[in-house]
Design a protein around this motif. Structure first.
Motif, short mmCIF file in Angstrom:
data_model
loop_
_atom_site.label_atom_id
_atom_site.label_comp_id
_atom_site.label_asym_id
_atom_site.label_seq_id
_atom_site.Cartn_x
_atom_site.Cartn_y
_atom_site.Cartn_z
N MET A 8 0.83 -1.21 0.00
CA MET A 8 0.00 0.00 0.00
C MET A 8 0.86 1.26 0.00
O MET A 8 1.88 1.35 0.70
CB MET A 8 -0.91 0.01 1.22
N ALA A 9 0.40 2.24 -0.77
CA ALA A 9 1.14 3.49 -0.89
C ALA A 9 1.39 4.12 0.48
O ALA A 9 2.50 4.56 0.78
CB ALA A 9 0.38 4.46 -1.79
N GLY A 10 0.36 4.14 1.30
CA GLY A 10 0.48 4.77 2.61
C GLY A 10 1.55 4.12 3.46
O GLY A 10 2.35 4.81 4.11
N HIS A 11 1.59 2.82 3.44
CA HIS A 11 2.59 2.09 4.22
C HIS A 11 4.00 2.37 3.71
O HIS A 11 4.93 2.64 4.48
CB HIS A 11 2.28 0.60 4.18
N SER B 20 -0.71 11.74 3.17
CA SER B 20 -1.24 10.39 3.27
C SER B 20 -2.03 10.19 4.57
O SER B 20 -3.16 9.68 4.55
CB SER B 20 -0.07 9.40 3.22
N GLN B 113 -8.47 0.73 0.67
CA GLN B 113 -7.92 0.53 -0.66
C GLN B 113 -8.24 1.69 -1.59
O GLN B 113 -7.40 2.12 -2.38
CB GLN B 113 -8.42 -0.81 -1.22
N GLN B 116 -5.83 4.50 -1.01
CA GLN B 116 -4.52 4.35 -1.65
C GLN B 116 -4.52 4.91 -3.06
O GLN B 116 -3.58 5.59 -3.47
CB GLN B 116 -4.10 2.87 -1.70
N THR B 117 -5.58 4.64 -3.80
CA THR B 117 -5.62 5.16 -5.17
C THR B 117 -5.90 6.66 -5.17
O THR B 117 -5.36 7.40 -5.97
CB THR B 117 -6.68 4.42 -6.00
N THR B 120 -2.66 8.59 -4.60
CA THR B 120 -1.74 8.64 -5.73
C THR B 120 -2.48 9.12 -6.98
O THR B 120 -2.01 8.93 -8.10
CB THR B 120 -1.12 7.25 -5.99
#
Lengths: 154, 154
Positions: A8-11, B20, B113, B116-117, B120
């Motif tokens: 995941m981007a956040g992680h 984030s 989820q 996350q998108t 970004t």
DNA sequence: TCAAGTTAGTAAGCATGCTTATTATATTGC
DNA sequence: GCAATATAATAAGCATGCTTACTAACTTGA
């Protein structure tokens, strides 16, 4: 991938920040300095924009006003910055680096620049440039979502 | 570039993390949930690895043991996880999600989820994939520098 | 002009995330 | 068997970084 969240981007972003702060602290401490990333950001900004007030400073580096207030208390106590009531607006405090503050900033800047390349050392030169470009783009487009948005986006 | 630090990797990464966390909190709060990123990471990991102890959990998500202890206090108080002394090692606490914990995890995961998108969303699809690839590579190569390194790097 | 709104700074409160030190328990080597 | 070592968890301490709420001071406009 062992765990869902690892992708995941956040992680990932959190871990990059964790690593970044860790490297910063370690390298500065190893060189005999006691300066955090936010403290450095304040010194750098005051060096380049002397005379600004706290809210302007907070906006320029995208921090909350209250946070920056306590950071400046620290820098003031350390004798690195001065704060005096603005003659034009008695709510505001005009800030300047002291001699010590400027000296520390100049001494430490090459080290901080080294740290940036060290932090991205796991990437090939081309990848590194691309990562920085994408990060800047993301930070820019996400700026409005931030609690403490950058006052003057590049 | 208005200020030197705006182009620095550390500054960009910090801002990405700031954005984030902000997006995460906002979206979950808007949907009526009160859950922080680290709390979600704990729930997700316990769902996928039930029965692990605190130190193992901390290692899997790259947090300090002491930090994870207080986070788990919170989740325990909220009735989302259980901790019981391991019969095999009386120092360790085996952890499991409660019914409520599992229900919350399942409800909230699609939202996480989406986040996350959303986070970004400023990048083109190709750029997004490349950013994630580079971030993962950096997090992996920088892992050893972190104060709380990932116990099982991917 | 003067009421309403905005802005600068501070304060208190809370969660994160680290540090070092301590306690209890396990493990290891002799 | 037992002393030395290592590990799990907690505690206390500190800095970051946010929130809301407050005071003081400035700006705007009917």
């Amino acid at each position: 991938m062992a765990l869902e969240i690892h992708g995941m981007a956040g992680h990932l972003i959190r871990r990059l920040n964790q690593i970044s702060v860790s490297v910063f602290q370690d390298r500065l401490k190893a060189a005999g300095f006691d300066l955090t990333p936010v403290q450095y950001a304040c010194l750098a900004t005051l060096d380049q924009k002397p005379g600004i007030d706290q809210a302007t400073l907070a906006g320029l580096i995208a921090y909350d006003r209250a946070t920056i207030g306590t950071v400046l208390d620290k820098l003031d106590t350390k004798g690195l910055v001065t704060r005096k009531v603005s003659p034009r607006d008695r709510r505001a405090r005009e800030m300047h680096l002291t001699e010590n503050g400027r000296a520390l900033y100049r001494t430490v800047t090459p080290l901080v620049q080294e740290i940036q390349t060290l932090m991205t050392g796991g990437l090939e030169p081309g990848e590194r440039a691309e990562f920085l470009r994408l990060a800047a783009k993301l930070a820019s487009t996400g700026n409005a979502f931030s609690r403490a948005p950058l006052a003057e986006p590049d």
